[in-house]
Design a protein around this motif. Sequence first.
Motif, mmCIF file in Angstrom:
data_model
loop_
_atom_site.group_PDB
_atom_site.id
_atom_site.type_symbol
_atom_site.label_atom_id
_atom_site.label_comp_id
_atom_site.label_asym_id
_atom_site.label_seq_id
_atom_site.Cartn_x
_atom_site.Cartn_y
_atom_site.Cartn_z
ATOM 1 N N THR A 4 0.867 -1.180 0.000
ATOM 2 C CA THR A 4 0.000 0.000 0.000
ATOM 3 C C THR A 4 0.901 1.227 0.000
ATOM 4 O O THR A 4 2.116 1.119 0.142
ATOM 5 C CB THR A 4 -0.893 0.023 1.247
ATOM 6 O OG1 THR A 4 -0.042 0.142 2.396
ATOM 7 C CG2 THR A 4 -1.750 -1.225 1.342
ATOM 8 N N ILE A 5 0.298 2.392 -0.097
ATOM 9 C CA ILE A 5 1.099 3.614 -0.113
ATOM 10 C C ILE A 5 1.833 3.806 1.223
ATOM 11 O O ILE A 5 2.985 4.239 1.246
ATOM 12 C CB ILE A 5 0.263 4.851 -0.493
ATOM 13 C CG1 ILE A 5 1.195 6.025 -0.776
ATOM 14 C CG2 ILE A 5 -0.770 5.173 0.557
ATOM 15 C CD1 ILE A 5 0.615 7.086 -1.659
ATOM 16 N N ALA A 6 1.180 3.449 2.318
ATOM 17 C CA ALA A 6 1.836 3.577 3.628
ATOM 18 C C ALA A 6 3.026 2.617 3.732
ATOM 19 O O ALA A 6 4.097 2.990 4.227
ATOM 20 C CB ALA A 6 0.838 3.306 4.741
ATOM 21 N N ILE A 13 7.728 7.556 -10.002
ATOM 22 C CA ILE A 13 7.838 6.301 -9.275
ATOM 23 C C ILE A 13 6.874 5.287 -9.889
ATOM 24 O O ILE A 13 5.772 5.665 -10.299
ATOM 25 C CB ILE A 13 7.532 6.547 -7.771
ATOM 26 C CG1 ILE A 13 7.912 5.356 -6.913
ATOM 27 C CG2 ILE A 13 6.112 6.951 -7.551
ATOM 28 C CD1 ILE A 13 7.885 5.656 -5.425
ATOM 29 N N PRO A 14 7.286 4.016 -9.986
ATOM 30 C CA PRO A 14 6.368 3.018 -10.556
ATOM 31 C C PRO A 14 5.194 2.747 -9.617
ATOM 32 O O PRO A 14 5.387 2.523 -8.426
ATOM 33 C CB PRO A 14 7.246 1.767 -10.712
ATOM 34 C CG PRO A 14 8.404 1.966 -9.797
ATOM 35 C CD PRO A 14 8.591 3.446 -9.634
ATOM 36 N N VAL A 15 4.000 2.795 -10.173
ATOM 37 C CA VAL A 15 2.793 2.652 -9.360
ATOM 38 C C VAL A 15 1.728 1.903 -10.142
ATOM 39 O O VAL A 15 1.723 1.916 -11.371
ATOM 40 C CB VAL A 15 2.266 4.043 -8.918
ATOM 41 C CG1 VAL A 15 1.820 4.860 -10.104
ATOM 42 C CG2 VAL A 15 1.172 3.921 -7.880
ATOM 43 N N ASN A 16 0.829 1.250 -9.419
ATOM 44 C CA ASN A 16 -0.349 0.600 -9.999
ATOM 45 C C ASN A 16 -1.566 1.220 -9.332
ATOM 46 O O ASN A 16 -1.596 1.376 -8.116
ATOM 47 C CB ASN A 16 -0.324 -0.907 -9.729
ATOM 48 C CG ASN A 16 0.871 -1.559 -10.371
ATOM 49 O OD1 ASN A 16 0.860 -1.799 -11.559
ATOM 50 N ND2 ASN A 16 1.906 -1.816 -9.604
ATOM 51 N N LEU A 51 -3.729 3.274 -4.602
ATOM 52 C CA LEU A 51 -2.417 3.108 -5.210
ATOM 53 C C LEU A 51 -1.727 1.901 -4.599
ATOM 54 O O LEU A 51 -1.767 1.704 -3.385
ATOM 55 C CB LEU A 51 -1.552 4.360 -4.974
ATOM 56 C CG LEU A 51 -2.106 5.677 -5.511
ATOM 57 C CD1 LEU A 51 -1.172 6.820 -5.135
ATOM 58 C CD2 LEU A 51 -2.288 5.607 -7.019
ATOM 59 N N TYR A 52 -1.098 1.107 -5.464
ATOM 60 C CA TYR A 52 -0.364 -0.071 -5.024
ATOM 61 C C TYR A 52 1.018 -0.062 -5.661
ATOM 62 O O TYR A 52 1.193 0.423 -6.780
ATOM 63 C CB TYR A 52 -1.105 -1.362 -5.408
ATOM 64 C CG TYR A 52 -2.455 -1.474 -4.760
ATOM 65 C CD1 TYR A 52 -2.585 -1.933 -3.456
ATOM 66 C CD2 TYR A 52 -3.610 -1.106 -5.445
ATOM 67 C CE1 TYR A 52 -3.836 -2.031 -2.854
ATOM 68 C CE2 TYR A 52 -4.861 -1.205 -4.851
ATOM 69 C CZ TYR A 52 -4.960 -1.669 -3.558
ATOM 70 O OH TYR A 52 -6.184 -1.763 -2.965
#
Length: 122
Positions: free
Chosen positions: A51-53, A75-78, A84-85
């Motif tokens: 997770t973002i945290a 930054i690579p994100v899904n 956001l993952y």
Amino acid sequence: MQYKNKNTVMETITFEQLPQAVTRLHEKLDHIEQLLREANDHSPKTDELLTIAQAAEFLNLSTPTIYGKVSRNEIPVNKQGKRLYFYKSELAEWIKSGRKKTVTEIAQEADEYLANRKKGNR
């Protein structure tokens, strides 16, 4: 038939010894399989979804900093819906991509470049 034992000395196996040799070979293969399974079980989960945290904690950055990097596509994100993952392996690769070369590495690359350039001019 000959094979190498632990001391790398060639030993001749007679027909009568063949069943015992096959049994020893089977036991060794079982042991190797067990070691490989244990190695896979203890391997780190690098494709863990964060997770973002969790990503902020992993990168030692604040959550707002992560949001800023996401909005700037740094930054690579899904993204799934509004969530956001992050894949841990992708974050690790992203960190590695920012690695600065040492003076020694730069000098070595320069030497290799000059050596290849000289070869091309001949």
